[in-house]
Design a protein around this motif. Structure first.
Motif, PDB file in Angstrom:
ATOM      1  N   UNK A   7       7.913   4.914   0.716  1.00 54.55           N
ATOM      2  CA  UNK A   7       6.967   5.057   1.827  1.00 54.55           C
ATOM      3  C   UNK A   7       6.116   3.794   1.901  1.00 54.55           C
ATOM      4  N   UNK A   8       6.170   3.132   3.042  1.00 48.94           N
ATOM      5  CA  UNK A   8       5.414   1.879   3.212  1.00 48.94           C
ATOM      6  C   UNK A   8       4.009   2.220   3.713  1.00 48.94           C
ATOM      7  N   UNK A   9       3.004   1.954   2.889  1.00 48.64           N
ATOM      8  CA  UNK A   9       1.644   2.394   3.207  1.00 48.64           C
ATOM      9  C   UNK A   9       0.628   1.266   3.037  1.00 48.64           C
ATOM     10  N   UNK A  10       1.058   0.055   3.427  1.00 46.84           N
ATOM     11  CA  UNK A  10       0.152  -1.084   3.260  1.00 46.84           C
ATOM     12  C   UNK A  10      -0.509  -1.529   4.551  1.00 46.84           C
ATOM     13  N   UNK A  11      -0.176  -0.841   5.676  1.00 44.35           N
ATOM     14  CA  UNK A  11      -0.670  -1.292   6.983  1.00 44.35           C
ATOM     15  C   UNK A  11      -2.171  -1.177   7.144  1.00 44.35           C
ATOM     16  N   UNK A  12      -2.715  -2.019   8.045  1.00 41.72           N
ATOM     17  CA  UNK A  12      -4.167  -2.049   8.300  1.00 41.72           C
ATOM     18  C   UNK A  12      -4.543  -1.375   9.617  1.00 41.72           C
ATOM     19  N   UNK A  60      -1.240  -1.533  -0.593  1.00 44.13           N
ATOM     20  CA  UNK A  60      -2.103  -2.631  -1.023  1.00 44.13           C
ATOM     21  C   UNK A  60      -2.900  -2.191  -2.251  1.00 44.13           C
ATOM     22  N   UNK A  61      -3.275  -3.169  -3.060  1.00 44.54           N
ATOM     23  CA  UNK A  61      -4.066  -2.873  -4.260  1.00 44.54           C
ATOM     24  C   UNK A  61      -5.294  -2.046  -3.880  1.00 44.54           C
ATOM     25  N   UNK A  62      -5.915  -2.401  -2.754  1.00 43.08           N
ATOM     26  CA  UNK A  62      -7.163  -1.737  -2.369  1.00 43.08           C
ATOM     27  C   UNK A  62      -6.960  -0.297  -1.900  1.00 43.08           C
ATOM     28  N   UNK A  63      -5.710   0.107  -1.659  1.00 45.29           N
ATOM     29  CA  UNK A  63      -5.478   1.495  -1.219  1.00 45.29           C
ATOM     30  C   UNK A  63      -4.943   2.378  -2.351  1.00 45.29           C
ATOM     31  N   UNK A  64      -4.841   1.801  -3.525  1.00 48.27           N
ATOM     32  CA  UNK A  64      -4.256   2.544  -4.651  1.00 48.27           C
ATOM     33  C   UNK A  64      -4.981   3.867  -4.885  1.00 48.27           C
ATOM     34  N   UNK A  65      -6.320   3.805  -4.908  1.00 53.88           N
ATOM     35  CA  UNK A  65      -7.083   5.029  -5.188  1.00 53.88           C
ATOM     36  C   UNK A  65      -6.913   6.059  -4.074  1.00 53.88           C
TER      37      UNK A  65
END
Lengths: 357, 357
Positions: A7-12, A60-65
């Motif tokens: 699942x690609x979940x890095x979008x802004x 993205x690293x910032x969405x890990x949590x």
């Protein structure tokens, strides 16, 4: 063969501003009345097909949590991190390297995290058919969407002959084409041989890595380095290699050039929830033909999309307007100007008002 | 003769909702760019004519602290309190009783606290002329306003012959008429003999008390009891008597029935700031013909009135619309529907959502 999902979940996702923000993009928002977020829907609809330990999320690293919080059932080691955003090719390559390391080979279903699908069962059936096609040879499979209007914001898939002796509706792909101008989009619709490119793919890990080797050889070398680093658990090196990738989409980098692609015309109530207008497609409208969420009083107001919260929102004599209220920002946008929300974002970027992005 | 001013500041001004609230009505708001509130403007414009210790403010108990805060130069004993709202006749009667107790008799200028005037000097000159007329006999004087359109929300003053040998423009009043229907209002304008009733009056305390005795005899008895109670400082009795008054406007209770009324056609840029549309009359518009206050980004938006604060407000493709954002409530109102803001208030009252009133 083992089947896994990526699942690609890095979008802004800027088109859902001001609710979608760089620290809380669309895939982590709930835009439906059931309270589930887009990425939760994405996982739920494949649960019957794929074991939870075989669902991977690239983010993205910032969405890990956020991913950990919203998808507590997914093993944390399945959350793969992009140190920087590099578009879809590096994202898919990274996932392929991880899965190769874990399972040597597997069928890999690639899914965006921020689309909605109404008929989950039909969707899963489509995936099952796609898996069979991907399994039988080094085929790449893409899920197409029957266009309902000449959208200029999507790429299109030009399909050819039907694949014989195969379960489901499977067609050969003639070629992938980029986002067309309106006239061309109309022509595609009239021809009856074009589907929307939904960004959902099914292929073997070995197949897609072969494609990287052929069409993105520099990136393939980086992916090999990543594989080596994964074997010895050197995550710093994984990150270093990823940072060196060129930003490239899988469509432009591989799909537009590759052969042996098949497409399945998806027919399962797909919606990419591309901007605020989608809210009235995916939610029930009230007696004023409005979709209203929050603490709202409407007087003489029809055809509205109102997305509020605790604050009282009163509209008087307002029609065809989108109102989105968040803690620190409020958007009031004419329904026929949703594409101009990006001008607000541009303005905020120019003025370096990052707190609102 | 001593000249005093009575500023009526008990109104609940619902038409400026959501900024105007029952705990912070219009007279205590700043609607101009100079940051001064309406009641501060009211005091400032008569300072040159009336000593501060002769300016009285009649207000609700709940607004006492607001008056003290916004008008620290007014002696606190000049803040007269209405325990309940009873319209203008009891308010003016109470003030007359106080002033009688303090000065025996005086010229009393009665002023609303929530109007704006552009040409203060011309206004003060008009008051000076009015004072002379009120001083010379038991005349009642009302300041009329030259109508600029057939407003149906004001009462009108039908004026007759010019008063001879008198400084300024002074006319006999034929009669006061109530708020007309549109057709009648148009007729009034065509006749050239009607002025708007601004609610500004000048008379002797003794004169207005005589009128109470004649036309509102029951209220007059109550006012006499208030006078007695004031002499011995029995404020509980003042309050008791006030509570027993019938709610009555000075226009209906006295002015429509009385004789010896003169009017001065005021010509000093008066604006009653009756609803949000007034904001564009009393403030400068920008290059989009909008009046914008707060943290606002407008894209392709013209003829707007936006009253915001810290929260970012972005409008995209929105025209002719009023946007008022406060901490807990947001109004979005078409400019041609400002009269329907009261429907929001009604809805809130019916649902007993007092926190928003």
């Amino acid at each position: 063969m083992k089947v896994v999902a990526v699942i690609m979940a890095g979008g802004r996702g800027e088109r859902f501003w001001p609710k979608s923000r760089s620290n809380m993009p669309k895939q982590f928002l709930s835009l439906t009345s059931d309270g589930k977020t887009m990425i939760q829907h994405t996982v739920n609809r494949i649960k019957s097909l794929i074991a939870l330990e075989d669902i991977f999320v690239v983010t993205a690293v910032s969405y890990r949590e956020l991913v950990k919080e919203q998808l507590p059932e997914i093993p944390v080691e399945n959350i793969l991190l992009e140190p920087v955003a590099k578009n879809t090719a590096p994202c898919i390559g990274l996932a392929a390297a991880y899965i190769k390391e874990k399972y040597e080979d597997a069928i890999m279903i690639v899914l965006p995290s921020d689309h909605l699908i109404k008929y989950n069962e039909l969707f899963v059936d489509t995936l099952k058919d796609a898996i069979k096609v991907a399994e039988e040879a080094n085929n790449m499979v893409t899920i197409g969407i029957m266009p309902s209007y000449p959208e200029t914001g999507y790429g299109y898939i030009h399909f050819g002959s039907r694949k014989e002796n195969t379960q489901g509706n499977v067609y050969e792909v003639v070629n992938f084409v980029e986002k067309p101008q309106l006239e061309l989009a109309k022509e595609y619709l009239a021809l009856g041989k074009y589907l929307w490119n939904s960004g959902m793919f099914v292929w073997k890990v070995s197949t897609i890595l072969n494609q990287f080797e052929e069409f993105l050889p520099k990136m393939f070398i980086g992916l090999q380095e990543i594989s080596k680093a994964l074997k010895i658990g050197d995550m710093d090196e994984v990150e270093n290699q990823f940072r060196m990738f060129d930003a490239e989409s899988i469509d432009y980098g591989i799909m537009e050039k590759a052969k042996d692609i098949y497409t399945l015309p998806g027919n399962f109530g797909w919606d990419d929830v591309g901007n605020w207008l989608a809210i009235e497609r995916i939610n029930k409208t009230n007696e004023d033909n409005s979709v209203v969420k929050g603490n709202v009083i409407t007087i003489d107001s029809k055809d509205m999309i109102i997305e509020g919260g605790e604050k009282l929102i009163a509209t008087v004599g307002i029609n065809n307007t989108i109102v989105v209220d968040t803690g620190d920002a409020l958007l009031i946008c004419s329904k026929d100007k949703t594409q101009d929300v990006k001008k607000v974002i541009e303005n905020l970027k120019i003025c370096n008002r990052r707190e609102y992005l």
